[in-house]
Design an enzyme around this catalytic site. Structure first.
Site, short mmCIF file in Angstrom:
data_model
loop_
_atom_site.label_atom_id
_atom_site.label_comp_id
_atom_site.label_asym_id
_atom_site.label_seq_id
_atom_site.Cartn_x
_atom_site.Cartn_y
_atom_site.Cartn_z
N ARG A 68 48.80 67.43 -32.11
CA ARG A 68 48.60 66.29 -31.21
C ARG A 68 47.39 65.48 -31.69
NH1 ARG A 68 43.97 67.25 -28.80
NH2 ARG A 68 43.35 69.39 -28.36
N GLY A 69 47.23 64.30 -31.15
CA GLY A 69 46.04 63.53 -31.42
C GLY A 69 44.84 64.09 -30.68
N VAL A 72 39.08 68.81 -29.59
CA VAL A 72 39.27 70.10 -28.94
C VAL A 72 39.31 69.95 -27.42
CG1 VAL A 72 36.78 70.62 -28.86
CG2 VAL A 72 38.46 72.49 -28.85
N HIS A 75 42.83 74.75 -22.27
CA HIS A 75 43.92 74.92 -21.32
C HIS A 75 43.76 76.27 -20.63
CE1 HIS A 75 46.04 71.42 -22.72
NE2 HIS A 75 46.20 71.90 -23.94
N GLY A 166 46.50 63.88 -25.10
CA GLY A 166 46.71 63.98 -26.54
C GLY A 166 48.20 63.95 -26.82
N ALA A 179 46.89 66.72 -19.51
CA ALA A 179 46.52 67.90 -18.74
C ALA A 179 45.61 67.48 -17.60
CB ALA A 179 45.82 68.93 -19.62
N CYS A 195 36.73 67.16 -26.06
CA CYS A 195 37.24 65.95 -26.71
C CYS A 195 36.26 65.38 -27.74
CB CYS A 195 37.61 64.89 -25.67
SG CYS A 195 38.81 65.50 -24.45
#
Length: 231
Positions: A68-69, A72, A75, A166, A179, A195
């Site tokens: 994904r774009g 870090v 989750h 992302g 998320a 991020c």
């Protein structure tokens, strides 16, 4: 063609990513768009722009590379992860508008719980004011970029990030997604620069006084995404 919504519950991250990739690779013009709503066990994911220096002290939490774009993120249980699998060409919008629509769905969702969501220029995702979550005051304008100089750094003063975004687009079709933090253990966010931003505060709905079950939050987020991602 209506989007097909599937509430998956808690699922393995890698298996879910593989399933998204498989569907995206084989789908044709007549296949429906999907929206998967789920949560994952504790893990960090590094996006394509991820840098190891932003993973400070992961400890016992695994760090997985993702296509994904972004940088870090964390989750874990108590987070609603929404994965829209959209044929963007059929939907009639490009990636920039797609990201805007996802963010707008989160903002409208938060509004139904009495929370004002904000965008921060240059930092995708949705932010709230933890000390005044329902306040409607606008954020300060970002200073204009001077020719030949880097864009000003995002200003997170007084803000906490409540939703991270992302995405990945392949063959004009999207996967990965957004998320939304509902009621989580937020401590793992302190072990990274979320991020890619050192000191960025992360919050969830419970932190700002909104008490919801996971399924309630997932249902409303799913409904708003169906509205805002429609062609």
């Amino acid at each position: 063609m209506s989007m097909v919504v599937r509430t998956l519950g808690r699922v393995d991250y890698l298996a879910t990513v593989q399933a998204m990739q498989d569907y995206t690779a084989r789908r044709g013009p007549q296949d429906p768009d999907l929206l998967w709503l789920c949560e994952h066990d504790r893990l960090y994911t590094q996006g394509l722009a991820g840098q190891d220096r932003h993973v400070l002290a992961p400890g016992d939490i695994p760090v997985l590379q993702s296509n994904r774009g972004g940088q870090v993120t964390f989750h874990g249980p108590g987070q609603v992860v929404a994965y829209p699998l959209i044929d963007l060409r059929r939907a009639g919008y490009y990636v920039k508008e797609y990201v805007y629509r996802i963010e707008e769905a989160v903002i409208r969702c938060l509004a139904q719980w009495g929370v004002t969501g904000h965008r921060v220029a240059g930092a995708p995702g949705i932010y709230v004011r933890p000390d005044d979550p329902g306040g409607h005051a606008l954020l300060p304008l970002r200073p204009p970029k001077s020719p030949g100089t880097p864009a000003p750094a995002p200003d997170f003063q007084g803000l906490g990030k409540i939703a991270a975004l992302g995405v990945k687009v392949s063959r004009h079709c999207s996967y990965h997604g957004v998320a939304l933090n509902v009621a989580m253990d937020l401590e793992p966010f302190a072990r990274i620069n979320p991020c890619g931003y050192a000191g960025l505060r992360t919050v969830d709905l419970s932190t700002i006084g909104v008490r919801l079950r996971w399924d309630e939050a997932a249902q409303l987020l799913g409904r708003q995404l169906c509205i805002w991602l429609a062609p």
